[in-house]
Scaffold this active site. Structure first.
Site, mmCIF file in Angstrom:
data_model
loop_
_atom_site.group_PDB
_atom_site.id
_atom_site.type_symbol
_atom_site.label_atom_id
_atom_site.label_comp_id
_atom_site.label_asym_id
_atom_site.label_seq_id
_atom_site.Cartn_x
_atom_site.Cartn_y
_atom_site.Cartn_z
ATOM 1 N N SER A 260 34.605 36.550 39.020
ATOM 2 C CA SER A 260 36.132 36.084 38.808
ATOM 3 C C SER A 260 36.696 37.205 38.308
ATOM 4 O O SER A 260 36.535 38.315 37.848
ATOM 5 C CB SER A 260 36.231 34.665 38.016
ATOM 6 O OG SER A 260 35.505 35.572 36.751
ATOM 7 N N LYS A 261 37.731 37.502 37.726
ATOM 8 C CA LYS A 261 39.266 38.599 36.707
ATOM 9 C C LYS A 261 38.173 38.607 35.630
ATOM 10 O O LYS A 261 38.617 39.784 35.120
ATOM 11 C CB LYS A 261 40.338 38.136 37.088
ATOM 12 C CG LYS A 261 41.022 39.089 35.815
ATOM 13 C CD LYS A 261 42.694 38.668 36.294
ATOM 14 C CE LYS A 261 42.974 39.336 34.851
ATOM 15 N NZ LYS A 261 42.680 38.618 33.335
#
Ligand code: GLU
Length: 502
Positions: A260-261
């Site tokens: 994920s970011k």
């Protein structure tokens, strides 16, 4: 392949473009190009609450940077437009109504307050087979009640009626046979109260309208596949259904779950293709591009994330990827993302790139850093240092001293062993070295003179480098001398001596 190949990348314009999204776009693109097909960008913007200003243009820019621009898109419409779902709004309702008329869907009039109350009562509440007969919908109300509610424009949604005890089985090009129990899937909303379709309805209606032949999308969409397959069937389009391929997830470096970011922020590497600035908060998230990745390297590393050509080959140009790409060699297992490996790709790409292809980028980077670039020198300089650069901005540190004399010196590395003998040697060398010699000959003459002064050559090499460059880095020191030229070398040696004497 019988049908013409038409594939689509269908992002929602909600923010930065995750590298997983770019990989999905890339695999669509490669498949299209391999089969002389068409690569389409369709903007899935039906969820107005998630719409983000500028996000569509950003996606277009990312694809362009990667060199995988679509053949058809909102910016380049073909015969199947519009390419934004919000602009296709009038086309969806009829299909939702058709499903209601044929008994595969129903109107639901439950208000959001009623649904919230229900969820508060039953935390695991699912609107579906077990609960639908207790709700306010066209399955529980009489026909005249329904007609009246509709006549009064009562807000309502249309939900799919998931069948009981069925197994939905289909062949995924990557995963093989995949089965789902319909009992585990809820009655998803197809058409929202504002008349907009949800993703599930829009994706099926548009994939058919745009004559999509193959769907390549992330594995996170696999749970939605049974709904989509039922819709293809219920709308009477089963024969036209595209082939499915759910691409393996891109995993965190430790392999534990999807990247994920936030993982990127935590571990200090980018996850987005390009810088993204949130228009609401102004927050900037760094991208691969601005960090100094070459687009060729970025595309290469994504191309081999979950795919290989069956050999150990890792470096591929986009052309090579197009030629070698095959769905059979996409792996089922998730692919771990390793930032060190990503940098390795960039390093390899910088090394193998011809100087002329780097010149513009490096020249711009140097100018942006306030360095006055002498263009006639730039090509030679790039050639000399490119093997030492991992990210493009490394060129700035690796080349700045060719254009501007260092103002700071790593004197600590020299001073403790500096003495008058060395100073005398450097003065003599600077006074008489022959710039016409090649780098190797210069080195020999330097060493011979050092020995004549009773000095070990190893002891004077480092002071020379530090006088010319400022620190302990850079390519062969006599290559630097050659490029700086006689006068500049003399000036820098003189300044170095003064610095080391002080
Ligand atoms: N709109 C979906 C997304 O944001 C597309 C999924 C699909 O390709 O079906 O990724």
């Amino acid at each position: 392949m019988s049908k013409e190949v038409r594939v689509r990348f269908a992002p929602s314009p909600t923010g930065g473009l995750h590298l997983g999204g770019v990989r999905t776009a890339l695999f669509n693109y490669l498949f299209a190009k391999k089969h002389n097909g068409t690569f389409i960008l369709r903007v899935e913007d039906t969820d107005q609450t998630r719409f983000v200003e500028g996000a569509e243009q950003y996606i277009v820019d990312c694809l362009e940077w990667c060199g995988i621009s679509p053949d058809e898109s909102p910016q380049k419409p073909g015969d199947f437009g519009p390419y934004r779902q919000s602009e296709r709004k009038p086309s969806y309702r009829q299909y939702a109504e058709q499903l209601v008329a044929s008994g595969y869907a129903y109107y639901a009039f439950d208000t959001s307050e009623e649904l919230t109350a229900k969820r508060a009562q039953e935390p695991n509440f699912l609107y579906g087979q077990k609960s639908r007969m207790q709700m306010r919908n066209s399955l529980t109300l009489t026909q005249s009640e329904v007609s009246e509610l509709l006549a009064q424009n009562t807000p309502h949604v249309i939900r799919i009626k998931m069948p009981t005890d069925e197994q939905i089985t289909f062949t995924d090009m990557i995963r093989g046979m995949v089965s789902f129990e319909t009992n585990l899937v809820d009655d998803k909303v197809l058409l929202k109260a504002d008349g907009m379709p949800t993703y599930h309805l829009a994706v099926v209606v548009d994939d058919r309208a745009m004559e999509i032949s193959h769907i390549f999308r992330g594995e996170e969409w696999l749970p939605s596949a049974p709904i989509h397959i039922l819709l293809w069937k219920y709308l009477g389009w089963a024969d036209e259904m595209p082939a499915w391929a759910h691409l393996p997830l891109i995993l965190k470096p430790d392999g534990n779950g999807k990247l994920s970011k936030r993982d990127g922020d935590r571990l200090g590497f980018p996850v987005y293709a390009m810088n993204w600035t949130d228009p609401k908060t102004g927050d900037l998230t760094k991208g691969f591009k601005e960090l100094g990745f070459m687009p060729e390297a970025f595309v290469n590393l994504l191309g081999v994330l979950g795919w290989n050509d069956g050999t150990d080959k890792e470096i591929f140009t986009l052309e090579e990827l197009k030629a070698a790409f095959s769905v059979e060699r996409i792996s089922k297992a998730g692919a771990k993302f390793d930032f060190e490996k990503a940098k390795w790709f960039n390093h390899e790409w910088i090394k193998q790139s011809p100087v002329y292809s780097l010149q513009l980028t490096v020249g711009t980077l140097l100018k942006q850093s306030g360095i006055e670039v002498k263009d006639e020198k730039l090509t030679e300089v790039i050639e000399l240092v490119k093997d030492r650069c991992t990210l493009l901005p490394d060129f700035v540190t690796q080349t700045a001293y060719f254009f501007t004399a260092p103002t700071e010196f790593d004197s600590a590395a020299v001073k403790p062993k500096w003495n008058a003998d060395k100073a005398a040697f450097f003065e003599e060398f600077a006074g008489k070295f022959d710039i016409e010699l090649n780098a190797l000959e210069l080195e020999t003459s330097f060493k011979t003179l050092a020995e004549a002064h009773g000095l070990k050559p190893g002891e004077v090499m480092l002071p020379l480098r530090i006088a010319l460059v400022g620190g302990k880095f850079g390519p062969g020191v006599f290559d630097i001398v050659k490029l700086l030229g006689k006068e500049e070398t003399q000036n820098r040696i003189a300044k170095g001596i003064a610095e080391f004497n002080s």
